[in-house]
Design a protein around this motif. Structure first.
Motif, PDB file in Angstrom:
ATOM      1  N   PRO A   7       0.820  -1.215   0.000  1.00 20.89           N
ATOM      2  CA  PRO A   7       0.000   0.000   0.000  1.00 20.89           C
ATOM      3  C   PRO A   7       0.853   1.264   0.000  1.00 20.89           C
ATOM      4  CG  PRO A   7      -0.065  -1.069   2.152  1.00 20.89           C
ATOM      5  CD  PRO A   7       0.712  -1.979   1.245  1.00 20.89           C
ATOM      6  N   LEU A   8       0.325   2.301  -0.626  1.00 21.27           N
ATOM      7  CA  LEU A   8       0.961   3.616  -0.590  1.00 21.27           C
ATOM      8  C   LEU A   8       0.263   4.458   0.469  1.00 21.27           C
ATOM      9  CD1 LEU A   8       1.294   4.342  -4.418  1.00 21.27           C
ATOM     10  CD2 LEU A   8       3.155   3.891  -2.807  1.00 21.27           C
ATOM     11  N   PRO A   9       0.998   5.315   1.178  1.00 22.83           N
ATOM     12  CA  PRO A   9       0.389   6.126   2.248  1.00 22.83           C
ATOM     13  C   PRO A   9      -0.769   6.997   1.752  1.00 22.83           C
ATOM     14  CG  PRO A   9       2.779   6.361   2.262  1.00 22.83           C
ATOM     15  CD  PRO A   9       2.434   5.550   1.059  1.00 22.83           C
ATOM     16  N   GLU A  10      -0.667   7.478   0.509  1.00 25.74           N
ATOM     17  CA  GLU A  10      -1.696   8.356  -0.029  1.00 25.74           C
ATOM     18  C   GLU A  10      -2.840   7.596  -0.705  1.00 25.74           C
ATOM     19  OE1 GLU A  10       1.509   7.892  -3.225  1.00 25.74           O
ATOM     20  OE2 GLU A  10       1.460   8.137  -1.052  1.00 25.74           O
ATOM     21  N   GLY A  11      -2.813   6.275  -0.590  1.00 24.92           N
ATOM     22  CA  GLY A  11      -3.811   5.437  -1.252  1.00 24.92           C
ATOM     23  C   GLY A  11      -3.203   4.823  -2.498  1.00 24.92           C
ATOM     24  N   GLY A  12      -3.815   3.769  -2.969  1.00 23.21           N
ATOM     25  CA  GLY A  12      -3.256   3.068  -4.115  1.00 23.21           C
ATOM     26  C   GLY A  12      -2.225   2.045  -3.664  1.00 23.21           C
ATOM     27  N   ALA A  13      -1.400   1.622  -4.598  1.00 19.81           N
ATOM     28  CA  ALA A  13      -0.423   0.570  -4.302  1.00 19.81           C
ATOM     29  C   ALA A  13       0.790   0.724  -5.210  1.00 19.81           C
ATOM     30  CB  ALA A  13      -1.055  -0.804  -4.491  1.00 19.81           C
ATOM     31  N   ALA A  14       1.885   0.086  -4.786  1.00 18.71           N
ATOM     32  CA  ALA A  14       3.126   0.130  -5.560  1.00 18.71           C
ATOM     33  C   ALA A  14       3.764  -1.248  -5.575  1.00 18.71           C
ATOM     34  CB  ALA A  14       4.092   1.143  -4.961  1.00 18.71           C
ATOM     35  N   ALA A  15       4.520  -1.516  -6.648  1.00 14.90           N
ATOM     36  CA  ALA A  15       5.243  -2.782  -6.763  1.00 14.90           C
ATOM     37  C   ALA A  15       6.535  -2.544  -7.533  1.00 14.90           C
ATOM     38  CB  ALA A  15       4.391  -3.830  -7.470  1.00 14.90           C
ATOM     39  N   ASP A  16       7.600  -3.188  -7.076  1.00 17.58           N
ATOM     40  CA  ASP A  16       8.849  -3.213  -7.836  1.00 17.58           C
ATOM     41  C   ASP A  16       8.707  -4.290  -8.900  1.00 17.58           C
ATOM     42  OD1 ASP A  16      10.401  -1.253  -6.652  1.00 17.58           O
ATOM     43  OD2 ASP A  16      11.149  -2.586  -5.093  1.00 17.58           O
ATOM     44  N   LEU A  17       8.934  -3.931 -10.143  1.00 21.54           N
ATOM     45  CA  LEU A  17       8.883  -4.896 -11.236  1.00 21.54           C
ATOM     46  C   LEU A  17      10.187  -4.857 -11.999  1.00 21.54           C
ATOM     47  CD1 LEU A  17       5.305  -4.102 -12.621  1.00 21.54           C
ATOM     48  CD2 LEU A  17       5.960  -6.019 -11.148  1.00 21.54           C
ATOM     49  N   ASP A  18      10.728  -6.031 -12.304  1.00 18.29           N
ATOM     50  CA  ASP A  18      11.939  -6.041 -13.119  1.00 18.29           C
ATOM     51  C   ASP A  18      11.547  -6.047 -14.596  1.00 18.29           C
ATOM     52  OD1 ASP A  18      11.506  -8.730 -13.986  1.00 18.29           O
ATOM     53  OD2 ASP A  18      12.635  -9.518 -12.276  1.00 18.29           O
ATOM     54  N   GLU A  19      12.539  -5.961 -15.444  1.00 16.46           N
ATOM     55  CA  GLU A  19      12.313  -5.840 -16.881  1.00 16.46           C
ATOM     56  C   GLU A  19      11.543  -7.042 -17.434  1.00 16.46           C
ATOM     57  OE1 GLU A  19      14.999  -4.461 -20.714  1.00 16.46           O
ATOM     58  OE2 GLU A  19      15.975  -5.337 -18.969  1.00 16.46           O
ATOM     59  N   GLY A 127      14.918  -2.339 -13.490  1.00 22.82           N
ATOM     60  CA  GLY A 127      13.633  -2.524 -12.832  1.00 22.82           C
ATOM     61  C   GLY A 127      12.982  -1.170 -12.652  1.00 22.82           C
ATOM     62  N   ALA A 128      11.747  -1.162 -12.195  1.00 20.53           N
ATOM     63  CA  ALA A 128      11.040   0.103 -11.988  1.00 20.53           C
ATOM     64  C   ALA A 128      10.004  -0.090 -10.890  1.00 20.53           C
ATOM     65  CB  ALA A 128      10.369   0.551 -13.278  1.00 20.53           C
ATOM     66  N   VAL A 129       9.639   1.018 -10.257  1.00 20.70           N
ATOM     67  CA  VAL A 129       8.587   0.981  -9.250  1.00 20.70           C
ATOM     68  C   VAL A 129       7.295   1.450  -9.904  1.00 20.70           C
ATOM     69  CG1 VAL A 129       7.779   1.861  -7.035  1.00 20.70           C
ATOM     70  CG2 VAL A 129      10.213   1.399  -7.371  1.00 20.70           C
ATOM     71  N   LEU A 130       6.324   0.567  -9.932  1.00 19.42           N
ATOM     72  CA  LEU A 130       5.007   0.874 -10.464  1.00 19.42           C
ATOM     73  C   LEU A 130       4.166   1.451  -9.343  1.00 19.42           C
ATOM     74  CD1 LEU A 130       2.794   0.508 -12.729  1.00 19.42           C
ATOM     75  CD2 LEU A 130       2.317  -1.690 -11.631  1.00 19.42           C
ATOM     76  N   ARG A 131       3.626   2.649  -9.538  1.00 19.46           N
ATOM     77  CA  ARG A 131       2.767   3.293  -8.540  1.00 19.46           C
ATOM     78  C   ARG A 131       1.392   3.480  -9.168  1.00 19.46           C
ATOM     79  NH1 ARG A 131       5.951   4.979  -4.438  1.00 19.46           N
ATOM     80  NH2 ARG A 131       8.136   5.314  -4.903  1.00 19.46           N
ATOM     81  N   LEU A 132       0.382   2.941  -8.482  1.00 18.86           N
ATOM     82  CA  LEU A 132      -0.986   2.999  -8.995  1.00 18.86           C
ATOM     83  C   LEU A 132      -1.883   3.806  -8.070  1.00 18.86           C
ATOM     84  CD1 LEU A 132      -1.491  -0.780  -9.942  1.00 18.86           C
ATOM     85  CD2 LEU A 132      -0.794   1.101 -11.461  1.00 18.86           C
ATOM     86  N   THR A 133      -2.731   4.629  -8.667  1.00 14.50           N
ATOM     87  CA  THR A 133      -3.761   5.329  -7.907  1.00 14.50           C
ATOM     88  C   THR A 133      -4.860   4.312  -7.559  1.00 14.50           C
ATOM     89  OG1 THR A 133      -5.088   5.883  -9.854  1.00 14.50           O
ATOM     90  CG2 THR A 133      -3.319   7.443  -9.231  1.00 14.50           C
ATOM     91  N   PRO A 134      -5.761   4.658  -6.637  1.00  8.58           N
ATOM     92  CA  PRO A 134      -6.867   3.730  -6.349  1.00  8.58           C
ATOM     93  C   PRO A 134      -7.680   3.355  -7.587  1.00  8.58           C
ATOM     94  CG  PRO A 134      -6.698   5.346  -4.596  1.00  8.58           C
ATOM     95  CD  PRO A 134      -5.738   5.777  -5.673  1.00  8.58           C
TER      96      PRO A 134
END
Length: 198
Positions: A7-19, A127-134
């Motif tokens: 979970p992200l503090p502001e809502g939504g979620a994040a994940a580390d994804l490799d190539e 790799g990259a960090v994917l950040r998603l809104t709700p």
């Protein structure tokens, strides 16, 4: 955080994804969109007359492809399960007025997944960090669920125990990569749900 959502503090979620994970997710989503087929929103017809689009008849028969039949099931059990002609007619009518919208939503969910992945900027380790809104999380949940249903149908998974059986397949079995993708997508889906509930 690698390979799962948090979970992200502001809502939504994040994940580390490799190539590789990014490439697999994108490829599966594109294949899903190709399977579902083009819609009015891609041709621009809907923009010309949105009211007419509400009354466009969709198909009245279930799809022949087992994956599409799973993604767009009959409302009342299907013609093989329900011998009553009135129920079959009601199911066909329900499909005619709902399937186009359902297809459009599934395409939009898969497209949102592709666009989010395309917007990522890989780091030094590729790799990259994917950040998603709700709202993006909702679309990702829909797309991940559809991808799991599609792969599970191709693998003939009927319940969760089948997933465990398939995991024990030898590495030489040609189904093994799809089994691993099916289980990995399940983990992503589960951690995304947990992130939104937490």
């Amino acid at each position: 955080m690698a390979g799962h959502f948090e979970p992200l503090p502001e809502g939504g979620a994040a994940a580390d994804l490799d190539e590789v994970e990014i490439s697999i997710l994108r490829s599966l989503a594109v294949q899903l969109m190709e399977l579902i087929g083009p819609g009015d929103e891609e041709t621009g017809d809907e923009a010309e007359d949105p009211l007419a689009a509400l009354f466009n008849d969709g198909p009245s028969e279930p799809p022949a492809d087992p994956v599409l039949a799973r993604l767009f099931p009959d409302a009342y059990g299907g013609p093989d399960l329900v011998p009553d002609d009135d129920v079959r007619a009601a199911s066909a009518e329900f499909r005619r007025y709902t399937e186009n919208d359902l297809r459009a939503r599934k395409r939009q969910d898969a497209l949102a997944l592709v666009r989010a992945l395309d917007a990522l900027s890989p780091g030094i380790d590729q790799g990259a960090v994917l950040r998603l809104t709700p709202d993006e999380c909702r679309q990702w949940l829909g797309a991940l669920n559809d991808l799991r249903l599609a792969i599970g149908t191709r693998l003939e998974v009927t319940d969760e125990e089948d997933g465990g059986e398939l995991l024990r397949l030898p590495d030489t079995d040609p189904r093994k990569p799809m089994v691993m993708a099916y289980l990995w997508l399940g983990g992503l889906q589960e951690t995304l749900v947990e992130s939104l509930m937490g």
